[in-house]
Scaffold this motif. Sequence first.
Motif, PDB file in Angstrom:
ATOM      1  N   LEU A 195      44.803  39.553  36.824  1.00 19.96           N
ATOM      2  CA  LEU A 195      43.731  40.475  36.059  1.00 19.96           C
ATOM      3  C   LEU A 195      43.940  40.201  34.619  1.00 19.96           C
ATOM      4  N   PHE A 198      43.069  36.912  33.602  1.00 20.03           N
ATOM      5  CA  PHE A 198      41.573  36.874  33.585  1.00 20.03           C
ATOM      6  C   PHE A 198      41.067  37.408  32.154  1.00 20.03           C
ATOM      7  N   VAL A 248      34.389  34.831  36.788  1.00 26.33           N
ATOM      8  CA  VAL A 248      34.099  36.332  37.256  1.00 26.33           C
ATOM      9  C   VAL A 248      33.576  36.623  38.503  1.00 26.33           C
ATOM     10  N   TRP A 251      36.559  35.493  41.078  1.00 24.85           N
ATOM     11  CA  TRP A 251      37.752  36.165  41.449  1.00 24.85           C
ATOM     12  C   TRP A 251      38.068  37.347  41.314  1.00 24.85           C
ATOM     13  N   THR A 252      37.118  38.244  40.612  1.00 24.61           N
ATOM     14  CA  THR A 252      37.023  39.576  40.338  1.00 24.61           C
ATOM     15  C   THR A 252      36.992  40.520  41.662  1.00 24.61           C
ATOM     16  N   GLN A 255      40.540  40.425  43.338  1.00 25.39           N
ATOM     17  CA  GLN A 255      41.645  40.961  42.583  1.00 25.39           C
ATOM     18  C   GLN A 255      41.245  42.556  42.679  1.00 25.39           C
ATOM     19  N   VAL A 256      40.272  42.985  42.519  1.00 27.71           N
ATOM     20  CA  VAL A 256      40.040  44.345  42.649  1.00 27.71           C
ATOM     21  C   VAL A 256      40.277  44.873  44.172  1.00 27.71           C
TER      22      VAL A 256
END
Length: 344
Positions: A195, A198, A248, A251-252, A255-256
Amino acid sequence: MKHCFYNETVGFFYNNSRKELTTYWRTKDVLVVALGLTVSVIVLLTNLLVITAIIINRRFHYPIYYLLGNLAAADLFAGIAYMFLMFHTGPRTAELSLKTWFIRQSLLDTSLTASVVNLLAIAVERHQTVFTMQLHSKMSNQRVMILIFCIWVTALLLGLIPSYGWHCLCALEKCSSMAPLYSRSYLTFWAISNLVIFLIMVVVYTHIFVYVKRKMTRMSKHTSFHPRYKETMISLVKTVTIILSAFVICWTPGQVVLLLDGLGCKSCNVLAVEKYVLLLAEINSLINAIVYSYRDNEMRSTFRRILCFICYRNSKYTPTVVKLNTTDRRTLSQNGHFTVDSSI
C-alpha cells in the motif's frame, strides 16, 4: 518453551484457522481453476511476446524498455506461480506437505512483489524523463541491471521470509485465516508495504499528470504550439490515467482484504472474497503487458512481425512466401526506395 507443529498436516492448520478444506471437487472449485488457468495461459503468452519483442528489436535497448522487459518477466513468473497454485488448490490442498504449501505461497508472493516494485521503478523513470523533457532516461545499462537485481532481491526476501521463520507453526493463535500457515503480522507487513508503494506511485503519476496538463495549457496559448507535441502529451495523460485506474482496481481490494485479515478482523468475511481478489491481482499482470506495450506503435509493429513469422512458419506455403518477400525487398533496394518488410 514454545511447542511447534512441524510434523502436522496442512489440514491441521486449516482447521485451526477455520478455513474450509474440501475433499472433493465442487462446481465453484472447477470454475475457479478453469478461469485461473485461462488467465495464466494468456498472461504467459502476452508477456512472452513482450519479452521477445524487446530482445529482437534494437530500438528497445533503452532503460525504460529493460524495465518493461523485467516487468514482463515478473508478470510471466506471476502467471507460472498462479498456474502452480491452480494445480495445487481445491481438494489437492489437503494432500500438500508443509514444504510444498510454503513453496506455493512463496511463488505468488515473490512474483506479485516483483511486479509491484517494478511498476514503482517504471513510475520513477517516467517521472524523471518527463520532467527533463527526454524520451529516454540517461541511466546507464549497468545501473539498470543493478536496479533490476535489487527488485528481484527485494521480491525474493519478501516472498521467502515466511518459509524461514515468519510463520505461525509455533504460535497457532497468530495464524492467518486466508493463509493458515502464515502469521497475521506478516500479512499486515506485506499489505502495508504494498500500500505504501501504491501511494508513492499515486503521488508520482499525479505529479506527472498535473505537470503535463499545465504544460499543455501553457503551450496551447502559443501559435507555434506543434500539434504533434499536443498529441504526444494527450497520449501520455491517457496512459497515466489507464495505469492508475488499472492498478487501483486490481490491487486495492486484495491489499485491503490482506490487511483486514492481518489485523484479525473477526466480523470481516475475508475468505468469501479471497480467491476473487487474488485473481484480480493476477489480471493486472495481463493488463500491464497491454498498457505498457500495446500503446507503443513500435512495439505493436514488432508484435505483428513476430506473430506473422510464427504464422508463416506453421504454414506449408512458407518457403514460397519468404522467397517472394526476399525478391521484393531486393528489387526495391536496387531502385533506391525505402523498403519495409512485407511480411509485417
